[in-house]
Design a protein around this motif. Structure first.
Motif, short mmCIF file in Angstrom:
data_model
loop_
_atom_site.label_atom_id
_atom_site.label_comp_id
_atom_site.label_asym_id
_atom_site.label_seq_id
_atom_site.Cartn_x
_atom_site.Cartn_y
_atom_site.Cartn_z
N ILE A 101 2.92 -12.90 45.84
CA ILE A 101 3.66 -14.13 45.52
C ILE A 101 4.74 -13.86 44.48
O ILE A 101 5.84 -14.43 44.55
N THR A 102 4.49 -12.98 43.54
CA THR A 102 5.50 -12.66 42.52
C THR A 102 6.72 -12.02 43.17
O THR A 102 7.85 -12.42 42.88
N PHE A 103 6.50 -11.06 44.05
CA PHE A 103 7.64 -10.42 44.69
C PHE A 103 8.41 -11.42 45.55
O PHE A 103 9.65 -11.44 45.55
N SER A 104 7.70 -12.27 46.24
CA SER A 104 8.33 -13.32 47.04
C SER A 104 9.18 -14.24 46.15
O SER A 104 10.31 -14.60 46.51
N ARG A 105 8.66 -14.62 45.02
CA ARG A 105 9.40 -15.48 44.09
C ARG A 105 10.65 -14.77 43.57
O ARG A 105 11.71 -15.39 43.44
N LEU A 106 10.51 -13.49 43.25
CA LEU A 106 11.65 -12.73 42.73
C LEU A 106 12.80 -12.67 43.72
O LEU A 106 13.97 -12.57 43.33
N LEU A 107 12.48 -12.72 45.01
CA LEU A 107 13.51 -12.63 46.05
C LEU A 107 13.94 -13.98 46.60
O LEU A 107 14.84 -14.04 47.43
N SER A 108 13.34 -15.06 46.14
CA SER A 108 13.58 -16.37 46.75
C SER A 108 15.02 -16.87 46.61
O SER A 108 15.50 -17.62 47.45
N GLY A 109 15.68 -16.50 45.53
CA GLY A 109 17.04 -16.99 45.29
C GLY A 109 17.09 -18.42 44.79
O GLY A 109 18.17 -18.96 44.58
N LEU A 158 2.37 -0.14 36.56
CA LEU A 158 2.39 0.65 35.33
C LEU A 158 2.64 -0.23 34.11
O LEU A 158 2.05 -0.01 33.04
N TYR A 159 3.49 -1.23 34.26
CA TYR A 159 3.75 -2.19 33.18
C TYR A 159 2.46 -2.94 32.82
O TYR A 159 2.09 -3.05 31.65
N LEU A 160 1.78 -3.46 33.83
CA LEU A 160 0.53 -4.19 33.59
C LEU A 160 -0.52 -3.27 32.95
O LEU A 160 -1.25 -3.69 32.05
N GLU A 161 -0.57 -2.03 33.40
CA GLU A 161 -1.49 -1.04 32.84
C GLU A 161 -1.17 -0.81 31.35
O GLU A 161 -2.08 -0.68 30.52
N PHE A 162 0.11 -0.75 31.00
CA PHE A 162 0.54 -0.58 29.61
C PHE A 162 -0.06 -1.68 28.73
O PHE A 162 -0.45 -1.45 27.60
N TYR A 163 -0.14 -2.89 29.27
CA TYR A 163 -0.71 -4.03 28.54
C TYR A 163 -2.19 -4.24 28.84
O TYR A 163 -2.74 -5.30 28.56
N ASN A 164 -2.84 -3.22 29.41
CA ASN A 164 -4.28 -3.23 29.67
C ASN A 164 -4.72 -4.44 30.49
O ASN A 164 -5.71 -5.11 30.17
N THR A 165 -3.97 -4.72 31.54
CA THR A 165 -4.32 -5.84 32.41
C THR A 165 -4.04 -5.47 33.86
O THR A 165 -3.47 -4.42 34.14
N SER A 166 -4.46 -6.33 34.73
CA SER A 166 -4.20 -6.15 36.16
C SER A 166 -4.17 -7.54 36.79
O SER A 166 -4.59 -8.51 36.17
N VAL A 167 -3.66 -7.60 38.00
CA VAL A 167 -3.61 -8.86 38.74
C VAL A 167 -4.08 -8.59 40.16
O VAL A 167 -3.97 -7.48 40.66
N PRO A 168 -4.61 -9.61 40.83
CA PRO A 168 -5.03 -9.42 42.22
C PRO A 168 -3.82 -9.22 43.14
O PRO A 168 -2.68 -9.56 42.80
N ASP A 169 -4.07 -8.69 44.32
CA ASP A 169 -3.02 -8.42 45.28
C ASP A 169 -2.22 -9.68 45.60
O ASP A 169 -1.00 -9.60 45.78
N SER A 170 -2.87 -10.82 45.63
CA SER A 170 -2.15 -12.06 45.94
C SER A 170 -1.06 -12.36 44.91
O SER A 170 -0.01 -12.91 45.26
N VAL A 171 -1.27 -11.98 43.66
CA VAL A 171 -0.26 -12.20 42.63
C VAL A 171 0.92 -11.26 42.85
O VAL A 171 2.08 -11.67 42.69
#
Length: 150
Positions: free
Chosen positions: A39-47, A23-36
């Motif tokens: 990897i983004t969620f993985s990075r957020l949890l990496s510690g 929904l955030y990306l949609e607010f800014y009229n953009t999207s990202v592929p599933d791979s992003v």
């Protein structure tokens, strides 16, 4: 109304995080592929110290907002600075203090890390968000440029 909770993202938040970030990306009229997303969620949890972190806002059993932030070096300071990259509150919960609480959660994380400076950017046209930012932050005179085609 159930109590608002701000806490670090956890592995079992992935579906709700993805819904809110979409929904955030949609607010800014953009999207990202599933791979992003993956990897983004993985990075957020990496510690890892040099990796993004995330907070999620919940009311009862509902996820109502997210934010992502990063500590990094700065050539003008000895201590790190904190970049608040993404902030999103579900439309039905805007104006209820969720955005402020998420920013204050980033401020608290920065303070705990010995990182007094927190900064973020937004679009000039983000009038609703800027009303909050004008109350909780300080507008700077800087203008952002990016590499063409990036």
């Amino acid at each position: 109304m159930p109590e608002l909770t701000i806490r670090p993202l956890a592995a079992d938040d992935q579906l709700e995080w993805r819904r809110l970030w979409s929904l955030y990306l949609e607010f800014y009229n953009t999207s990202v592929p599933d791979s992003v997303y993956q990897i983004t969620f993985s990075r957020l949890l990496s510690g890892k110290l040099d990796e993004f972190r995330g907070l999620i806002a919940t009311r009862g059993d509902r996820s109502v907002g997210i934010t992502h932030y990063l500590f990094h070096r700065h050539c003008w300071r000895v201590e790190n600075v904190c970049y608040l990259q993404d902030l999103f509150v579900d439309a039905s919960d805007r104006g209820t203090g969720v955005g402020r609480a998420l920013i204050e959660g980033v401020y608290a994380a920065a303070d705990a890390a010995g990182c007094p400076a927190v900064y973020w950017t937004t679009q000039r046209s983000n009038v609703v968000g800027r009303r909050l930012y004008d109350r909780i932050g300080e507008l700077t005179p800087f203008i952002k440029y990016i590499r063409p085609g990036a």
